[in-house]
Scaffold this motif. Structure first.
Motif, PDB file in Angstrom:
ATOM      1  N   ASP A 113       0.863  -1.182   0.000  1.00  0.00           N
ATOM      2  CA  ASP A 113       0.000   0.000   0.000  1.00  0.00           C
ATOM      3  C   ASP A 113       0.900   1.233   0.000  1.00  0.00           C
ATOM      4  O   ASP A 113       1.723   1.405   0.900  1.00  0.00           O
ATOM      5  N   THR A 114       0.741   2.070  -1.002  1.00  0.00           N
ATOM      6  CA  THR A 114       1.587   3.254  -1.135  1.00  0.00           C
ATOM      7  C   THR A 114       1.483   4.161   0.084  1.00  0.00           C
ATOM      8  O   THR A 114       2.484   4.702   0.548  1.00  0.00           O
ATOM      9  N   GLY A 115       0.293   4.315   0.628  1.00  0.00           N
ATOM     10  CA  GLY A 115       0.109   5.165   1.799  1.00  0.00           C
ATOM     11  C   GLY A 115       0.907   4.675   3.000  1.00  0.00           C
ATOM     12  O   GLY A 115       1.533   5.464   3.723  1.00  0.00           O
ATOM     13  N   VAL A 116       0.900   3.380   3.228  1.00  0.00           N
ATOM     14  CA  VAL A 116       1.657   2.785   4.338  1.00  0.00           C
ATOM     15  C   VAL A 116       3.150   2.980   4.106  1.00  0.00           C
ATOM     16  O   VAL A 116       3.896   3.330   5.034  1.00  0.00           O
ATOM     17  N   ASP A 117       3.574   2.778   2.871  1.00  0.00           N
ATOM     18  CA  ASP A 117       4.986   2.968   2.524  1.00  0.00           C
ATOM     19  C   ASP A 117       5.415   4.415   2.735  1.00  0.00           C
ATOM     20  O   ASP A 117       6.504   4.680   3.251  1.00  0.00           O
ATOM     21  N   ILE A 118       4.567   5.350   2.355  1.00  0.00           N
ATOM     22  CA  ILE A 118       4.896   6.769   2.504  1.00  0.00           C
ATOM     23  C   ILE A 118       5.058   7.131   3.972  1.00  0.00           C
ATOM     24  O   ILE A 118       5.995   7.842   4.344  1.00  0.00           O
ATOM     25  N   LEU A 119       4.170   6.640   4.835  1.00  0.00           N
ATOM     26  CA  LEU A 119       4.298   6.909   6.278  1.00  0.00           C
ATOM     27  C   LEU A 119       5.629   6.389   6.819  1.00  0.00           C
ATOM     28  O   LEU A 119       6.311   7.078   7.578  1.00  0.00           O
ATOM     29  N   ALA A 120       5.986   5.172   6.422  1.00  0.00           N
ATOM     30  CA  ALA A 120       7.249   4.589   6.889  1.00  0.00           C
ATOM     31  C   ALA A 120       8.444   5.391   6.375  1.00  0.00           C
ATOM     32  O   ALA A 120       9.395   5.647   7.124  1.00  0.00           O
ATOM     33  N   LEU A 121       8.392   5.788   5.117  1.00  0.00           N
ATOM     34  CA  LEU A 121       9.499   6.559   4.550  1.00  0.00           C
ATOM     35  C   LEU A 121       9.595   7.954   5.169  1.00  0.00           C
ATOM     36  O   LEU A 121      10.697   8.465   5.387  1.00  0.00           O
ATOM     37  N   MET A 122       8.457   8.559   5.481  1.00  0.00           N
ATOM     38  CA  MET A 122       8.477   9.865   6.139  1.00  0.00           C
ATOM     39  C   MET A 122       9.094   9.750   7.533  1.00  0.00           C
ATOM     40  O   MET A 122       9.868  10.614   7.952  1.00  0.00           O
TER      41      MET A 122
END
Length: 123
Positions: A66-75
């Motif tokens: 899930d792109t949203g989950v990935d973005i949170l982790a990367l942030m």
């Protein structure tokens, strides 16, 4: 807050458990009032600022990425790296300032020794 001058961040995982709507869409995690409350309470408990509490969602039951989950982790990772970089920059500045103070103290001692030497010559 720094413990032994080491930067502290808290990774707040499972934010989808705070509000069920985040289980399907984490794009609103930073606008979610329930998450904000948990972030503020966590910051208060740890004695740190709220921007040091990083909300993320873990992959638990998802079968696909899930792109949203990935973005949170990367942030969260990016914030941790910024914090580490700031710590290293500040350590270098403190080290340079310490060296200047030591060198400056040596100059004062040298000047005092020359003054004593000059005074003893004139006697």
């Amino acid at each position: 807050m720094f413990i032994s001058e080491i930067p502290v961040v808290v990774v707040l995982s499972k934010v989808d458990k705070v509000d069920a709507t985040l289980a399907t869409d984490v794009s609103t995690v930073f606008k979610n009032t329930q998450v904000k409350e948990v972030v503020m309470e966590t910051a208060r408990l740890f004695g740190i600022s709220a921007n040091q509490v990083l909300p993320v969602k873990k992959y638990e039951t998802e079968m696909t990425l899930d792109t949203g989950v990935d973005i949170l982790a990367l942030m969260a990772l990016r914030q941790m790296l910024y914090s580490a970089e700031d710590h290293l920059d500040n350590a270098q500045i403190r080290e340079a300032m310490s060296a200047v103070r030591v060198r400056g103290a040596g100059d004062v001692q040298g000047r005092q020794a020359r003054e004593v030497e000059t005074a003893s010559e004139s006697i």
